[in-house]
Each structure stands twice: as C-alpha cells, then as structure tokens.
Design a protein around this motif. Structure first.
Motif, PDB file in Angstrom:
ATOM      1  N   ALA A   1       2.584   5.966  -3.047  1.00  0.00           N
ATOM      2  CA  ALA A   1       3.664   6.829  -3.530  1.00  0.00           C
ATOM      3  C   ALA A   1       3.643   6.954  -5.046  1.00  0.00           C
ATOM      4  CB  ALA A   1       5.013   6.294  -3.054  1.00  0.00           C
ATOM      5  N   LEU A   2       3.338   5.860  -5.723  1.00  0.00           N
ATOM      6  CA  LEU A   2       3.343   5.863  -7.189  1.00  0.00           C
ATOM      7  C   LEU A   2       2.070   6.454  -7.798  1.00  0.00           C
ATOM      8  CD1 LEU A   2       4.891   2.353  -7.823  1.00  0.00           C
ATOM      9  CD2 LEU A   2       5.970   4.572  -8.240  1.00  0.00           C
TER      10      LEU A   2
ATOM     11  N   GLY B   1      12.800  -0.803  -3.765  1.00  0.00           N
ATOM     12  CA  GLY B   1      11.487  -0.370  -3.299  1.00  0.00           C
ATOM     13  C   GLY B   1      10.368  -0.727  -4.271  1.00  0.00           C
ATOM     14  N   MET B   2      10.730  -1.073  -5.500  1.00  0.00           N
ATOM     15  CA  MET B   2       9.736  -1.469  -6.492  1.00  0.00           C
ATOM     16  C   MET B   2       9.295  -2.921  -6.309  1.00  0.00           C
ATOM     17  SD  MET B   2       9.124   1.216  -8.280  1.00  0.00           S
ATOM     18  CE  MET B   2       8.414   0.732  -9.828  1.00  0.00           C
ATOM     19  N   ALA B   3       9.942  -3.665  -5.437  1.00  0.00           N
ATOM     20  CA  ALA B   3       9.639  -5.095  -5.256  1.00  0.00           C
ATOM     21  C   ALA B   3       8.166  -5.362  -4.955  1.00  0.00           C
ATOM     22  CB  ALA B   3      10.541  -5.694  -4.188  1.00  0.00           C
TER      23      ALA B   3
ATOM     24  N   GLN C   1       0.794  -1.226   0.000  1.00  0.00           N
ATOM     25  CA  GLN C   1       0.000   0.000   0.000  1.00  0.00           C
ATOM     26  C   GLN C   1       0.831   1.284   0.000  1.00  0.00           C
ATOM     27  OE1 GLN C   1      -0.580  -2.574   2.081  1.00  0.00           O
ATOM     28  NE2 GLN C   1      -2.637  -3.279   1.649  1.00  0.00           N
ATOM     29  N   PRO C   2       1.851   1.412   0.857  1.00  0.00           N
ATOM     30  CA  PRO C   2       2.623   2.668   0.816  1.00  0.00           C
ATOM     31  C   PRO C   2       3.327   2.889  -0.522  1.00  0.00           C
ATOM     32  CG  PRO C   2       3.107   1.450   2.829  1.00  0.00           C
ATOM     33  CD  PRO C   2       2.295   0.544   1.948  1.00  0.00           C
ATOM     34  N   THR C   3       3.753   1.803  -1.145  1.00  0.00           N
ATOM     35  CA  THR C   3       4.430   1.925  -2.434  1.00  0.00           C
ATOM     36  C   THR C   3       3.445   2.387  -3.507  1.00  0.00           C
ATOM     37  OG1 THR C   3       5.917   0.152  -1.771  1.00  0.00           O
ATOM     38  CG2 THR C   3       5.887   0.720  -4.101  1.00  0.00           C
TER      39      THR C   3
ATOM     40  N   GLY D   1       7.123   4.970   1.162  1.00  0.00           N
ATOM     41  CA  GLY D   1       6.836   3.864   0.253  1.00  0.00           C
ATOM     42  C   GLY D   1       8.052   3.021  -0.069  1.00  0.00           C
ATOM     43  N   GLY D   2       9.212   3.402   0.477  1.00  0.00           N
ATOM     44  CA  GLY D   2      10.431   2.635   0.251  1.00  0.00           C
ATOM     45  C   GLY D   2      11.065   2.858  -1.108  1.00  0.00           C
TER      46      GLY D   2
END
Length: 105
Positions: A10-11, A74-76, A5-7, A54-55
C-alpha cells in the motif's frame, strides 16, 4: 497475505502515500479524494482498496457514500519492521565501538 506485505504494498505507490496524507487531516468520500487527482474515480477506488487491504485506512458506509478514514494503527507493521533494523544497527554499532575501544587501549 499475512505480515507487513499488504502494508508495504500500500505504501509503495506515491499516489497512495498522498491519499494517506490527505486522510490524516480529515475523513473523505471517494469523490472527495478523487477531486485531488487527475484520474478516474474507479482508479482512486482501487487505490483506496489497496490502502484498506493494507490496514492503513478504514472504510465506513454512510448511506450511499463510503467514508475513508486514516488508521494510524495500520502503520504498526512498518514500525515493527523498522524497529527490528534499528535494534540490529544499534547492536552492530555497539560491537564496533567496543572493538575500536579495545584496539585503542
């Protein structure tokens, strides 16, 4: 928050995606990032905070400055999520192919 969710949050914003593209090429301070946008430095800092949460970036202090660096790992969570659906559709399309081949024989 846990999971992707945070990633994804962020995107979700086009400005944050633009910032990631910029950081892909080189590390930048908040001021350097802000020079590329028609918004306040505080608004850019908020975007950077969401990217960090979001890492997708790391932030390292260097004296009074904070250096923002793209974190490709962080895209993992996004890739994991997409791979799940890729496998899902592979299975579905394989089943469809088998059903069609069975009907034609």
């Amino acid at each position: 928050m846990t999971g992707p969710q945070p990633t994804f949050r962020a995107l979700a914003d086009p400005t944050r995606r633009d910032i990631l593209i910029m950081l892909r090429d080189r590390d930048m301070t908040i001021a350097e990032v802000a020079e590329n946008f028609d918004m306040t430095r505080a608004a850019v800092k908020k975007h950077l905070t969401v990217l960090s949460d979001g890492g997708l970036i790391t932030v390292q202090p260097r004296g009074r400055e904070r250096i923002n660096t793209f974190n490709p790992l962080g895209m993992a969570p996004v890739l994991d999520w997409l791979n799940y659906f890729d496998a899902f559709w592979d299975d579905r399309l394989s089943a469809l192919k088998s059903a069609i081949e069975k009907d034609t024989t």
